[in-house]
Motif scaffolding. Structure first.
Motif: not given
Length: 259
Positions: A28, A36, A38, A202-204, A211, A214
């Protein structure tokens, strides 16, 4: 500032302990000027991932760059600030001595800025006390000051709001948003899905070391969360929706029997 390159890029990072693969081919990017998130359930590999991103642990496979520089290089370490959630503090030191230690480790002269950050977090009065005397929230605040005092281009936070009082929570939230507006980058590992939904560009989402998905929170909500919330999308993407519904029903049944 690192406005011309990404704040952080992870490419296929993997970590194994014996036969157990804790993080498996995770990739990512944390864009410059963005926040971002997590995310992931307990045991998803978030902490191991953070340790690889900060150069504390070397990936078995894959690469991590900070501002285009390999994460394990000393130059990269000067570009980032890291406030961990699982690192014991040297309790024999005072708050001032802890900040001074970080200052010397970086070869800089940022102690005054660190003290200013402690003042903004309402913990400056305790700066001459041993960390042994600090509450959990005060320890989190001195960790944040140490991570921020050198004005990093990339800030990595592990559960940054845990243990903070409402005033400090508001200050940290403002700080994160200000860093992004100034072109810096923030990576925030958190279990607080509502805060991630409101704060992150954004997110992961990690699950079992990989993963699960995302993207922008709104996109994930529309695609996987039936337009309801990031929490709903998270449960669907990690395969935990049915189990969550079952547990909610068990709680409801238990309360009914109790009453």
């Amino acid at each position: 500032m690192m406005t011309s390159v990404d704040g952080l890029e992870a490419r296929g990072i993997t970590k194994r302990y014996g036969r157990n693969t804790v993080v498996d081919s995770v990739s990512f990017v944390v864009r410059a000027g963005s926040v971002t998130g997590l995310l992931g359930p307990n045991g998803a590999g978030k902490s191991t991932c953070l340790h690889m991103l900060t150069g504390v642990v070397t990936p078995d496979d894959g690469t991590v760059t900070v501002g285009g520089i390999t994460a394990t290089e000393p130059r990269a370490k000067l570009l980032l600030g890291f406030a961990p959630d699982d690192l014991p503090l040297p309790e024999a030191l005072t708050g001032r001595e802890y900040l001074a230690f970080h200052d010397r480790m970086r070869g800089r002269s940022d102690l005054d800025r660190g003290l200013q950050i402690m003042d903004s977090l309402d913990v400056l009065d305790a700066v001459e006390q041993q960390i042994l005397e600090y509450s959990h929230g005060m320890k989190r605040k001195v960790q944040l000051a140490a991570a921020l005092m050198h004005s990093p281009e990339l800030l990595i936070l592990d559960e940054p709001f845990r243990g903070l009082d409402p005033d400090a929570t508001a200050v940290v939230g403002h700080l994160v948003e200000s860093m992004a507006r100034s072109g810096r980058s923030v990576l925030m590992a958190t279990h607080d899905l509502a805060r991630a939904e409101s704060m992150c560009d954004s997110v992961v989402i990690l699950d079992r070391g990989s993963v699960a998905g995302q993207g922008a929170p709104s996109e994930l909500v529309d695609r996987h969360g039936r337009g309801e919330s990031l929490e709903t999308a998270f449960l669907v993407m990690t395969g935990r929706e049915a189990d969550a519904d079952r547990k909610k029903q068990l709680i409801a049944d238990s309360l009914e029997r109790t009453i």
